[in-house]
Design an enzyme around this catalytic site. Structure first.
Site, short mmCIF file in Angstrom:
data_model
loop_
_atom_site.label_atom_id
_atom_site.label_comp_id
_atom_site.label_asym_id
_atom_site.label_seq_id
_atom_site.Cartn_x
_atom_site.Cartn_y
_atom_site.Cartn_z
N HIS A 23 47.27 -20.44 0.89
CA HIS A 23 47.19 -19.80 2.20
C HIS A 23 45.76 -19.35 2.49
O HIS A 23 45.24 -19.58 3.59
CB HIS A 23 48.11 -18.57 2.27
CG HIS A 23 49.57 -18.84 2.07
ND1 HIS A 23 50.36 -18.07 1.26
CD2 HIS A 23 50.39 -19.80 2.59
CE1 HIS A 23 51.61 -18.52 1.29
NE2 HIS A 23 51.65 -19.58 2.09
N LYS A 47 66.17 -13.03 4.68
CA LYS A 47 65.85 -13.93 3.56
C LYS A 47 65.63 -13.15 2.26
O LYS A 47 65.28 -13.74 1.25
CB LYS A 47 64.60 -14.76 3.87
CG LYS A 47 64.90 -16.02 4.67
CD LYS A 47 63.67 -16.85 4.89
CE LYS A 47 63.58 -18.08 4.00
NZ LYS A 47 62.36 -18.86 4.25
N ARG A 96 50.74 -29.52 2.87
CA ARG A 96 50.45 -29.82 1.47
C ARG A 96 50.68 -31.28 1.17
O ARG A 96 49.95 -31.90 0.44
CB ARG A 96 51.35 -28.98 0.57
CG ARG A 96 50.88 -27.57 0.41
CD ARG A 96 51.97 -26.68 -0.09
NE ARG A 96 52.99 -26.50 0.94
CZ ARG A 96 53.86 -25.51 0.95
NH1 ARG A 96 53.87 -24.66 -0.04
NH2 ARG A 96 54.73 -25.39 1.92
N SER A 134 54.63 -20.15 -2.44
CA SER A 134 55.03 -18.78 -2.78
C SER A 134 56.24 -18.80 -3.70
O SER A 134 56.34 -18.02 -4.64
CB SER A 134 55.37 -18.00 -1.51
OG SER A 134 54.25 -17.89 -0.68
N1 LIG Z 1 49.30 -24.36 -0.94
C1 LIG Z 1 49.29 -24.50 0.37
N2 LIG Z 1 48.35 -25.26 0.96
C2 LIG Z 1 48.36 -25.44 2.29
N3 LIG Z 1 49.24 -24.94 3.14
C3 LIG Z 1 50.19 -24.17 2.62
C4 LIG Z 1 50.27 -23.91 1.22
N4 LIG Z 1 51.33 -23.11 0.99
C5 LIG Z 1 51.89 -22.90 2.20
N5 LIG Z 1 51.22 -23.52 3.17
C6 LIG Z 1 51.49 -23.51 4.59
O1 LIG Z 1 51.35 -22.18 5.00
C7 LIG Z 1 52.28 -21.87 6.02
C8 LIG Z 1 53.10 -20.68 5.59
O2 LIG Z 1 53.89 -21.06 4.52
P1 LIG Z 1 54.95 -20.18 3.77
O3 LIG Z 1 54.77 -18.75 4.06
O4 LIG Z 1 56.28 -20.81 3.94
O5 LIG Z 1 54.43 -20.42 2.29
P2 LIG Z 1 55.11 -21.24 1.16
O6 LIG Z 1 54.15 -21.23 0.03
O7 LIG Z 1 55.60 -22.55 1.67
O8 LIG Z 1 56.32 -20.28 0.82
P3 LIG Z 1 57.81 -20.66 0.37
O9 LIG Z 1 57.67 -21.26 -0.98
O10 LIG Z 1 58.50 -19.32 0.38
O11 LIG Z 1 58.31 -21.60 1.43
C9 LIG Z 1 53.07 -23.14 6.27
O12 LIG Z 1 52.43 -23.83 7.33
C10 LIG Z 1 52.90 -23.90 4.97
O13 LIG Z 1 53.00 -25.30 5.15
MG LIG Z 2 57.30 -22.75 2.92
#
Ligand SMILES: Nc1ncnc2c1ncn2[C@@H]1O[C@H](COP(=O)(O)OP(=O)(O)OP(=O)(O)O)[C@@H](O)[C@H]1O
Ligand SMILES: [Mg+2]
Length: 171
Positions: A23, A47, A96, A134
């Site tokens: 992020h 959630k 990703r 996450s």
């Molecule tokens: N490692 C990463 N690299 C690039 N973009 C990311 C990454 N992790 C999450 N995102 C993007 O950040 C935004 C917010 O994602 P989110 O809060 O769902 O995180 P997540 O890591 O996917 O969490 P979860 O595992 O709970 O789904 C989304 O657009 C997601 O695609």
């Molecule tokens: Mg996600």
């Protein structure tokens, strides 16, 4: 067309439970590309997140406290309404892998249908973060693995505080 006096504001929505270095990578890239980036934490108590929305807000604010063009906010309801209220014009989902694409594209096209003047700009993180989520961070941490380098140090401390029942927020 935008004139140079028009601020380009982008919204980066997500759950951020917790904020990872993936992020952070997207936010840093967005901060270079846009005048301002508003990281928008979805308030989704249903959630049952590990960190409540206020904890997520305070932690993200602490991580970006010295970056004046990165702002952290929360939202519930329709994302496009939030984008308009914040006078933003762009949504920046992070991508990703192809697995993210299908769902994100569906969201982007639906958002365009709701508000055709809001653009979606997909952003890719550094290759080393493409496997990071996450959910994985929480899993690794719960199983006793190291999350160093996967999340900002401040987030790692808060994960430890939660695990040891020392969860009082002290960012
Ligand atoms: N490692 C990463 N690299 C690039 N973009 C990311 C990454 N992790 C999450 N995102 C993007 O950040 C935004 C917010 O994602 P989110 O809060 O769902 O995180 P997540 O890591 O996917 O969490 P979860 O595992 O709970 O789904 C989304 O657009 C997601 O695609
Ligand atoms: Mg996600």
């Amino acid at each position: 067309m935008a004139t140079s006096s028009v601020q380009r504001v982008a919204v980066y929505p997500g759950t951020f439970d917790p904020l990872t270095n993936g992020h952070v990578d997207i936010i840093q890239r967005g901060a270079l590309l846009f005048d301002r980036i508003v990281v928008t934490i979805l308030n989704n108590p249903s959630k049952s997140p590990l960190f409540n929305v206020n904890e997520r807000l305070e932690m993200a604010r602490a991580v970006f406290k010295s970056q004046s063009n990165v702002e952290i906010d929360t939202f519930d309801g329709l994302l496009v309404e939030f984008v308009r209220r914040r006078k933003a014009s762009v949504i920046v989902p992070g991508l990703r892998a192809i697995s993210d694409f299908e769902n994100e594209m569906q969201m982007a096209l639906m958002n365009r249908r709701l508000h055709s003047d809001i653009e979606t700009v997909f952003m890719m993180p550094a290759e080393s973060y493409t496997y990071l989520s996450s959910r994985l961070v929480k899993e690794i941490f719960a199983l006793g693995g190291s999350v160093r380098g996967l999340v900002p140090d401040l987030i790692e401390s808060h994960l430890t505080a939660k695990a040891t029942g020392n969860g009082g927020l002290n960012v």
